[in-house]
Design a protein around this motif. Structure first.
Motif, short mmCIF file in Angstrom:
data_model
loop_
_atom_site.label_atom_id
_atom_site.label_comp_id
_atom_site.label_asym_id
_atom_site.label_seq_id
_atom_site.Cartn_x
_atom_site.Cartn_y
_atom_site.Cartn_z
N GLN A 104 0.74 -1.15 -0.04
CA GLN A 104 0.11 -0.05 0.26
C GLN A 104 0.71 1.06 -0.21
O GLN A 104 1.77 1.40 0.24
N GLY A 105 0.82 2.19 -0.86
CA GLY A 105 1.33 3.73 -1.04
C GLY A 105 1.13 4.48 -0.44
O GLY A 105 0.06 4.01 0.85
N GLY A 106 1.44 5.97 -0.17
CA GLY A 106 0.70 6.64 0.43
C GLY A 106 1.83 7.24 2.50
O GLY A 106 2.96 6.34 2.34
N GLU A 107 1.14 7.46 2.76
CA GLU A 107 2.02 8.06 4.37
C GLU A 107 2.49 5.90 4.82
O GLU A 107 1.58 5.34 5.26
N GLY A 108 3.61 6.30 4.90
CA GLY A 108 4.30 4.78 5.62
C GLY A 108 4.48 3.90 4.70
O GLY A 108 5.11 2.64 5.59
N ALA A 109 4.73 3.69 3.44
CA ALA A 109 4.80 3.33 2.62
C ALA A 109 6.44 3.03 2.41
O ALA A 109 6.60 1.45 2.29
N ALA A 110 7.19 3.73 2.01
CA ALA A 110 8.55 3.19 3.35
C ALA A 110 8.49 2.56 4.01
O ALA A 110 9.59 1.24 4.35
N GLU A 111 7.98 2.45 5.47
CA GLU A 111 8.52 1.96 6.50
C GLU A 111 7.91 0.37 5.48
O GLU A 111 7.93 -0.73 6.42
N ARG A 112 6.59 0.20 5.01
CA ARG A 112 5.72 -0.62 4.71
C ARG A 112 7.52 -1.94 4.18
O ARG A 112 7.09 -3.06 4.42
N ILE A 113 7.97 -1.41 3.11
CA ILE A 113 8.94 -1.37 2.63
C ILE A 113 9.69 -1.99 3.04
O ILE A 113 10.27 -3.08 3.15
N LEU A 114 10.46 -1.58 4.09
CA LEU A 114 11.55 -2.05 4.89
C LEU A 114 11.41 -3.34 5.94
O LEU A 114 12.41 -3.71 5.85
N GLU A 115 9.68 -2.61 5.96
CA GLU A 115 9.50 -4.50 7.24
C GLU A 115 9.46 -5.26 5.98
O GLU A 115 10.10 -6.53 6.39
N ALA A 116 8.97 -5.58 4.90
CA ALA A 116 8.46 -6.19 3.46
C ALA A 116 10.33 -7.22 3.79
O ALA A 116 10.00 -8.21 3.26
N SER A 117 10.80 -6.39 3.18
CA SER A 117 12.21 -6.48 2.74
C SER A 117 12.95 -7.05 3.49
O SER A 117 14.53 -7.21 3.05
N GLY A 118 12.78 -6.78 5.16
CA GLY A 118 14.05 -7.54 5.84
C GLY A 118 15.02 -6.26 6.12
O GLY A 118 16.21 -6.85 6.31
N GLY A 119 14.39 -4.88 5.99
CA GLY A 119 15.63 -3.35 6.46
C GLY A 119 16.05 -3.17 5.26
O GLY A 119 16.69 -2.09 5.21
N GLY A 120 15.02 -3.79 3.49
CA GLY A 120 15.12 -2.42 2.97
C GLY A 120 15.38 -3.05 1.59
O GLY A 120 15.85 -3.96 1.46
N VAL A 121 15.10 -2.05 0.37
CA VAL A 121 15.56 -3.47 -0.66
C VAL A 121 16.80 -2.54 -1.75
O VAL A 121 17.31 -1.34 -1.55
N ASP A 122 17.06 -3.11 -2.34
CA ASP A 122 18.40 -2.97 -3.43
C ASP A 122 18.03 -1.38 -4.52
O ASP A 122 19.54 -0.41 -4.51
N VAL A 123 17.51 -1.95 -4.81
CA VAL A 123 16.96 -0.80 -5.45
C VAL A 123 15.67 -0.31 -6.02
O VAL A 123 14.76 -1.37 -5.33
N SER A 124 15.15 1.10 -6.09
CA SER A 124 13.41 1.55 -5.42
C SER A 124 13.43 2.32 -6.85
O SER A 124 14.48 3.16 -7.17
N VAL A 125 12.74 1.88 -7.29
CA VAL A 125 12.80 2.99 -8.57
C VAL A 125 10.95 4.35 -8.22
O VAL A 125 9.89 3.40 -7.48
N ASP A 126 11.22 4.78 -8.69
CA ASP A 126 10.04 5.93 -8.17
C ASP A 126 9.72 6.52 -10.17
O ASP A 126 10.01 6.87 -11.37
N ALA A 127 8.56 5.44 -10.31
CA ALA A 127 7.45 5.49 -11.65
C ALA A 127 6.58 6.40 -12.01
O ALA A 127 5.91 6.14 -12.75
N PHE A 128 6.47 7.16 -10.66
CA PHE A 128 5.29 7.91 -11.04
C PHE A 128 5.85 9.22 -11.08
O PHE A 128 5.59 9.74 -11.90
N GLY A 129 6.03 9.95 -9.83
CA GLY A 129 6.95 11.45 -10.39
C GLY A 129 6.29 12.34 -9.46
O GLY A 129 5.18 12.96 -10.02
N SER A 130 6.73 11.95 -7.92
CA SER A 130 6.06 13.34 -7.14
C SER A 130 7.33 13.43 -6.17
O SER A 130 7.92 12.47 -5.64
N THR A 131 6.95 14.41 -5.23
CA THR A 131 8.15 14.93 -4.06
C THR A 131 7.79 13.61 -3.28
O THR A 131 8.61 12.99 -2.65
N GLU A 132 6.37 13.10 -2.48
CA GLU A 132 6.22 12.13 -2.13
C GLU A 132 6.38 10.41 -2.44
O GLU A 132 7.14 9.93 -1.39
N THR A 133 5.90 10.31 -3.72
CA THR A 133 7.07 8.79 -4.29
C THR A 133 8.90 8.94 -4.40
O THR A 133 8.98 7.88 -3.96
#
Length: 347
Positions: A217-246
């Motif tokens: 789920q995107g929006g507020e807290g998205a980064a924290e959800r990725i960190l938890e799911a990936s076990g500490g962060g991903v190697d590569v992350s892509v902003d495919a939308f284009g905004s300050t938040e993403t």
């Protein structure tokens, strides 16, 4: 010819009759058979690109047949009227320093159909420097599928394969599961790595899951959800939308020494988006831009499509007619209005 034209930024475009484009001396005129409706076209319509002059015909993801060849094109160019072709949305000059180094995607004198001149929401579109920029389509590739490659898939391909340096065993997050985001997911899944698809839209998340990504789920807290799911962060992350938040969330999703790749256009206030530079320094993170793909790189991607490694036709969500383009373009400015996947115009 029929074309979708607007006379003022943000004003409703209309389907009108306009003169056919003149053929550049070293260029070509293409009879458009299919053309994608991309968020970049929406940016052009809204006045976010200072290369656009009014009145204007947008559209830049196209496939079709050569209708006219330039008078100065070499006799042995290998091109003929009727050939099935596409072209990168960045048409290079072939003479500047960047072109001479093989980096036509950042050509110093580039032209862009739908931006620097009238584009492909029309029955015909002109391109410059045909010998350099035309790409022959395999017989097995239909016009709709070829048009879906033109900007979003090609941009995602180069961003994932070349710019991100994605390697076996790594994890990647894709923020924004529209056309370019789903393309990036398809390419990353084919590479055999674990992929997280991030979006605020349930339909987009379902599409990402259907391609093999873990929906987040995107929006507020998205980064924290990725960190938890990936076990500490991903190697590569892509902003495919284009905004300050993403873009911010994408950088925050990374593990130490991770790579952020910016694909989504950053315009308006987002052009000067804040970055968590403390994390960039402490974690030795990389921030990379990715801007289209040069024509000479297309054969590798087309080969993967022909072999079935990539299935871009599955990313086409809607097929519409030219007279439906104004409504489709306007929908891109509304949350969830564009739907999931790509919209392609058939002519």
């Amino acid at each position: 010819m029929r074309a979708v034209l607007f006379n003022a930024f943000g004003e409703n475009p209309e389907l009108v009759e306009v003169p056919e484009p003149e053929c550049p001396p070293r260029g070509a005129v293409i009879r458009v058979r299919a053309t994608g409706v991309c968020r970049s076209d929406w940016h052009a319509w809204m006045g976010h690109d200072d290369t656009v002059s009014l009145p204007h015909v947008p559209g830049h993801e196209f496939a079709g047949e050569i209708a006219v060849l330039g008078s100065e094109l070499a006799a042995d160019s290998g091109w003929a009227v009727g050939d099935r072709v596409t072209a990168p949305f960045i048409c290079a000059c072939g003479r500047c320093e960047e072109c001479r180094s093989g980096n036509e995607q950042v050509c110093d004198a580039q032209s862009q159909p739908g931006f620097t001149h009238w584009g492909s929401f029309a029955e015909y579109v002109a391109i410059d420097e045909a010998e350099l920029n035309l790409i022959r389509l395999p017989d097995s590739l239909g016009f709709v599928e070829a048009a879906s490659l033109g900007c979003r898939f090609a941009t995602a391909y180069r961003a994932i394969v070349s710019r991100s340096r994605l390697a076996p065993g790594e994890q990647i997050a894709v923020h924004g599961c529209g056309g370019v985001g789903l393309s990036a997911i398809m390419i990353a899944v084919a590479a055999g790595v674990k992929v997280y698809g991030v979006d605020v839209s349930d339909a987009a998340l379902a599409a990402a899951k259907g391609l093999g990504a873990v929906p987040v789920q995107g929006g507020e807290g998205a980064a924290e959800r990725i960190l938890e799911a990936s076990g500490g962060g991903v190697d590569v992350s892509v902003d495919a939308f284009g905004s300050t938040e993403t873009s911010f969330a994408s950088v925050r999703s990374l593990k130490k020494r991770g790579r952020h790749v910016q694909i989504g256009l950053m315009v308006g206030d987002s052009a000067l988006a804040a970055m968590p530079m403390d994390a960039v320094i402490a974690g030795e993170l990389e921030i990379l831009g990715s801007h289209g793909m040069a024509a000479h790189e297309y054969p590798f991607m087309l080969s993967a499509v022909a072999s079935g490694d990539f299935r871009p036709i599955e990313l086409v969500g809607r097929r519409i007619t030219l007279d439906e383009v104004p409504t489709a373009l306007a929908a891109m400015g509304k949350a969830g209005g564009a739907g999931s996947g790509m919209t392609v115009v058939e002519l």
